[in-house]
Structures are given as C-alpha cells and as structure tokens.
Design an enzyme around this catalytic site. Structure first.
Site: not given
Ligand code: BDR
Ligand code: CA
Length: 317
Positions: A10, A247
């Site tokens: 995303d 992340h």
């Molecule tokens: C996840 O949520 C999104 O905002 C980041 O891209 C990551 O995939 C972290 O909780």
């Molecule tokens: Ca993400």
C-alpha cells in the site's frame, strides 16, 4: 539462491523503501507488485510503485496490478496523509513513468502467477491482506501453490499502532488477516515487536549519501526527502528524534535472510469482534486450544544488523 518474489503493498513511505530494497537486491527477482488500499488508495499505490520501479531501474519488467480499494466487509479505510503524505510517498514528486498498471485485478494476478510458478514464489504482504484473501477465495489450493508468505503484520507483546492492541495491516481488514492465518500457508509474521526495533536514522541516511553507488544517487535523494516526512510523523507521534521504524523493508529482509530475527511458531487467530481488541492476534500459548495451522511469529531482531543489510543493497556492487 534467487528469491522469486511477489510484493503486495500500500505504497507508503516504508513500503517504498521495501520496494527499492527488493529491486536492488541481487538475490531477489520481483515477479510482480500488487497494491491495496491502506497508506493511500490501491490506485495511487500502483502509480507510486511504477515510479519507484522506474527509479530503481532493475533491468527487467515488473508488472503492477491494482487490487482492493476496500476491506472484505466493504469498509473503505481512508488514506493517512499525516503519516505518508498526500500522495503516499511523503509528497515527493517522482518523475512520471510510461508503464501502465495491468488490466487484471491483483487477486487474479496472484492466482495466475502462483499457477504459473508453483512452489517457486514468495509472497510478501506489506499492507492489508485483502488481496491475498480474495486470491484464496478464487483458488483454494493457493497455500500449496505459493512457496511461502511473509507478512508485515501484527503486534504480539507490544502496543498496537492502529488501536490499543492492533497493528494497522491487521486492523485495516481483520477478517482478511484471519482467513490468511488459518488457510495453511507457510507463513511468517513480521510483527511490530520486531519492526519497531528496526530503526532508520538521519545518520544512516547521511552515511548512505556518502557511500552509495553513483547509480543509486537519485534513490538516495528520494529516500532523504521521503523519510524526512516520516521522521516528522514519528517525532510527533512517539517522540523518536530523526528516526523511524522500517516495518516493510524488514519483511523483505526476513524473506531473504530470516537469521536477523528469532521466531516462535504458534497457532493464532485474529479477533474480529472485540471493541477494545479488534484486530488483535490471539496466540495459543498452551498449544492445543486452537486447531489452526502454525505460523512463525518474529519476536526478536538484531535491528542494527537489519538496517545495515538494507542499506547494503544501495552501496554494494
Ligand atoms: C504497517 O502499516 C503501514 O503504515 C506501514 O506501511 C506498514 O506496512 C505498519 O503497521
Ligand atoms: Ca505498508
């Protein structure tokens, strides 16, 4: 060994580093990118991904397919411009690209690729698991066709980032995550427990600026601009100073080098009803109360080693 990878994302600032990292790793071949709603819309995420592919210039074609614009229950999660900018990539304007997204829906693309390359593909999910759940509905044998799934998702022993206990990629479509957790995939969950301890700093980016390969100069310029936006969010949110967790890049790294984390295999479900615990992963710590398949949950990480491995993709020949 070459890792043949599908990336569902995303795109998102941390997603963008994940894509660039995968596209730059010599032992990864990105076989396709699928997008879903989350940090921005699925459509915007696809256009961001296409521009990032052009920026990385991997030397091979990477098809991009647009997927779910809402969760399985029809709810549309709104983009989060205060975290990822109005365009999802920190308001950085990357040069437009000629590549167009496929006409095919992301879920159909995942199924087609899995049938074409049985037991060869690693699917890394960096957003809601909606596209994968939809693909599973179309092809129930998917867990046997896909080699393994690595998901950036969940929070076990740390606070949630979308509500009290839940992580954004799960809370955004909890039923989809529950479908994936119980489907029988060879599944690794890269949780907030490890991603929050894998932190990129302004010093890391300065180092990258000094030692990156000349061909990666535009990538580093992009990263410096996009991540300064992300740093600001983490400063406001949890008082991290000039640093942020990465992340999604960690999930790509775990897919190719699981030695940076310690994992525990557990049976688990996702809470899809609780008013305080919606999207919480509930694990069977006594092993025997749930009859669902085991998934490997990342619990510990060597965060600095992980960051150095990610940066190395932009500095090593
Ligand atoms: C996840 O949520 C999104 O905002 C980041 O891209 C990551 O995939 C972290 O909780
Ligand atoms: Ca993400």
């Amino acid at each position: 060994m070459m890792n043949y990878m599908l990336i569902d994302c995303d795109t998102g600032i941390d997603d963008s580093l994940a894509l660039l990292f995968a596209l730059k790793r010599k032992d990864v071949r990105v076989m396709g990118v699928t997008t879903g709603f989350g940090n921005s819309t699925a459509t915007q995420s696809a256009h961001n991904s296409i521009r990032l592919i052009q920026l990385a210039n991997p030397g091979y074609d990477v098809p991009v397919a647009i997927g779910a614009e809402h969760a399985l229950n029809g709810k549309r999660g709104d983009p989060v411009p205060h975290i990822h900018g109005k365009n999802g990539i920190g308001n950085v304007k990357l040069p437009p690209a000629c590549q167009k997204p496929l006409e095919e829906h992301a879920a159909d693309f995942i199924v087609r690729m899995a049938r074409m390359y049985p037991q060869e593909l690693t699917l890394v999910t960096l957003g809601r698991m909606t596209n994968l759940a939809l693909a599973l509905q179309k092809e129930p044998a998917l867990p046997k066709l896909i080699k393994n799934v690595v998901a950036m998702a969940g929070a076990l022993y740390v606070p949630g980032n979308a509500n009290l206990t839940g992580e954004a990629n799960i809370v955004g479509d909890a039923p989809a995550a529950d479908i994936v957790l119980t489907a029988g995939f060879d599944l690794t969950m890269v949780t907030l427990d490890v991603s929050m301890r894998t932190r990129l700093t302004a010093q890391h980016l300065e180092y990258l600026d000094t030692v990156c390969r000349e061909e990666n100069r535009a990538i580093v310029d992009y990263l410096k601009e996009a991540f300064s936006f992300y740093f600001h969010y983490y400063r406001r949110e949890i008082n991290f100073i000039d640093s942020c967790p990465v992340h999604d890049p960690l999930a790509i790294l775990v897919a190719v080098d699981p030695s940076v984390v310690l994992m525990r295999k557990m049976r688990a479900r996702v809470e899809t009803m609780g008013s305080l615990t919606y999207g919480k992963i509930v694990t069977d710590l006594r092993e025997g109360r749930l009859d669902t398949p085991f998934a490997a949950f990342c619990l510990e990480v060597d965060g600095e080693r992980a960051i150095q491995s990610i940066l190395a993709a932009f500095t090593e020949p």
